[in-house]
Design a protein around this motif. Structure first.
Motif, short mmCIF file in Angstrom:
data_model
loop_
_atom_site.label_atom_id
_atom_site.label_comp_id
_atom_site.label_asym_id
_atom_site.label_seq_id
_atom_site.Cartn_x
_atom_site.Cartn_y
_atom_site.Cartn_z
N ALA A 265 4.25 -4.78 -0.03
CA ALA A 265 2.97 -4.27 -0.53
C ALA A 265 1.86 -5.23 -0.14
CB ALA A 265 3.00 -4.12 -2.05
N GLN A 266 0.64 -4.69 -0.07
CA GLN A 266 -0.51 -5.56 0.13
C GLN A 266 -1.70 -5.02 -0.64
OE1 GLN A 266 -3.17 -5.68 3.55
NE2 GLN A 266 -1.66 -4.47 4.71
N ILE A 267 -2.65 -5.93 -0.90
CA ILE A 267 -3.86 -5.59 -1.62
C ILE A 267 -5.03 -6.26 -0.93
CG2 ILE A 267 -3.55 -7.52 -3.26
CD1 ILE A 267 -4.70 -5.61 -5.44
N ILE A 268 -6.11 -5.51 -0.77
CA ILE A 268 -7.26 -6.06 -0.05
C ILE A 268 -7.99 -7.08 -0.91
CG2 ILE A 268 -7.48 -3.95 1.30
CD1 ILE A 268 -9.97 -3.28 -0.37
N ARG A 269 -8.96 -7.72 -0.33
CA ARG A 269 -9.61 -8.86 -0.97
C ARG A 269 -10.24 -8.51 -2.31
NH1 ARG A 269 -13.42 -10.72 3.80
NH2 ARG A 269 -13.49 -8.46 4.05
N SER A 270 -10.87 -7.36 -2.40
CA SER A 270 -11.52 -6.96 -3.65
C SER A 270 -10.55 -6.37 -4.65
CB SER A 270 -12.61 -5.93 -3.35
OG SER A 270 -12.02 -4.72 -2.90
N GLY A 271 -9.37 -6.04 -4.20
CA GLY A 271 -8.41 -5.36 -5.07
C GLY A 271 -8.60 -3.86 -5.11
N VAL B 12 9.31 1.45 -1.83
CA VAL B 12 8.92 0.99 -3.16
C VAL B 12 7.78 1.81 -3.76
CG1 VAL B 12 9.62 -1.34 -2.52
CG2 VAL B 12 7.19 -0.73 -2.44
N LYS B 13 7.22 2.73 -2.98
CA LYS B 13 6.08 3.52 -3.44
C LYS B 13 6.45 4.29 -4.70
CE LYS B 13 3.83 4.83 0.06
NZ LYS B 13 3.38 5.54 1.29
N GLY B 14 5.59 4.20 -5.71
CA GLY B 14 5.84 4.87 -6.97
C GLY B 14 6.63 4.04 -7.97
N ARG B 15 7.20 2.94 -7.53
CA ARG B 15 7.99 2.07 -8.42
C ARG B 15 7.36 0.69 -8.57
NH1 ARG B 15 12.88 0.44 -7.02
NH2 ARG B 15 12.53 0.57 -4.76
N PHE B 16 6.72 0.19 -7.52
CA PHE B 16 6.10 -1.14 -7.54
C PHE B 16 4.59 -1.00 -7.57
CE2 PHE B 16 9.65 -3.71 -5.18
CZ PHE B 16 10.59 -3.21 -6.07
N THR B 17 3.94 -1.97 -8.22
CA THR B 17 2.48 -2.00 -8.27
C THR B 17 1.99 -3.41 -7.98
OG1 THR B 17 2.45 -0.25 -9.95
CG2 THR B 17 0.43 -1.53 -9.65
N ILE B 18 1.13 -3.54 -6.98
CA ILE B 18 0.53 -4.84 -6.67
C ILE B 18 -0.86 -4.88 -7.28
CG2 ILE B 18 -0.39 -4.04 -4.44
CD1 ILE B 18 0.17 -6.88 -3.36
N TYR C 276 -0.02 -10.25 -8.40
CA TYR C 276 1.16 -9.83 -9.14
C TYR C 276 1.89 -8.71 -8.41
CZ TYR C 276 -1.60 -12.11 -12.81
OH TYR C 276 -2.35 -12.99 -13.53
N LEU C 277 3.17 -8.60 -8.70
CA LEU C 277 3.95 -7.45 -8.25
C LEU C 277 4.77 -6.96 -9.43
CD1 LEU C 277 4.61 -5.67 -5.76
CD2 LEU C 277 6.67 -7.08 -5.47
N GLN C 278 4.35 -5.84 -10.00
CA GLN C 278 5.10 -5.22 -11.08
C GLN C 278 6.15 -4.32 -10.46
OE1 GLN C 278 4.88 -5.57 -14.51
NE2 GLN C 278 6.68 -4.23 -14.59
#
Length: 120
Positions: free
Chosen positions: A49-55, A64-70, A80-82
């Motif tokens: 997973a990745q998240i951009i600078r602003s979130g 992992v789509k639908g199960r993990f949240t960054i 974080y990685l839930q």
């Protein structure tokens, strides 16, 4: 220069949850895209997973789509990685990564990794 330290790994039963954290030190955390990768025994490291600078935007591997949240908290210099609904195939060493602007195949900065083991 960015230093990354992961925490939160451990042993969990299938169907359970874990939350990984990655604390970043150094300047300008909000200037970096952040990502998570994983490497299972005998396999190549893979993007999670990745998240951009602003979130404001996130991207996930199909597995992992639908199960993990960054998510990220730029005030705390932490990403974080839930991980929910964990499966035995999620067992791997999980690595935090940072790179200016976006996360490429091989990011510039890596953490040391944290072990996640999912038992069946």
């Amino acid at each position: 220069q960015v230093q990354l330290v992961e925490s939160g790994g451990g042993l969990v039963q299938a169907g359970g949850s874990l939350r990984l954290s990655c604390a970043a030190s150094g300047r300008s955390f909000s200037s970096y895209a952040m990502g998570w990768f994983r490497q299972a025994p005998g396999k190549e490291r893979e993007f999670v997973a990745q998240i951009i600078r602003s979130g404001g935007s996130t991207y996930y591997a199909d597995s992992v789509k639908g199960r993990f949240t960054i998510s990220r908290d730029n005030a705390k210099n932490t990403v974080y990685l839930q991980m929910d609904s964990l499966k035995p195939e999620d067992t791997a060493v999980y690595y935090c990564a940072a790179n200016p602007f976006t996360i490429p195949t091989v990011p510039q900065y890596w953490g040391q990794g944290t072990q996640v083991t999912v038992s069946s």
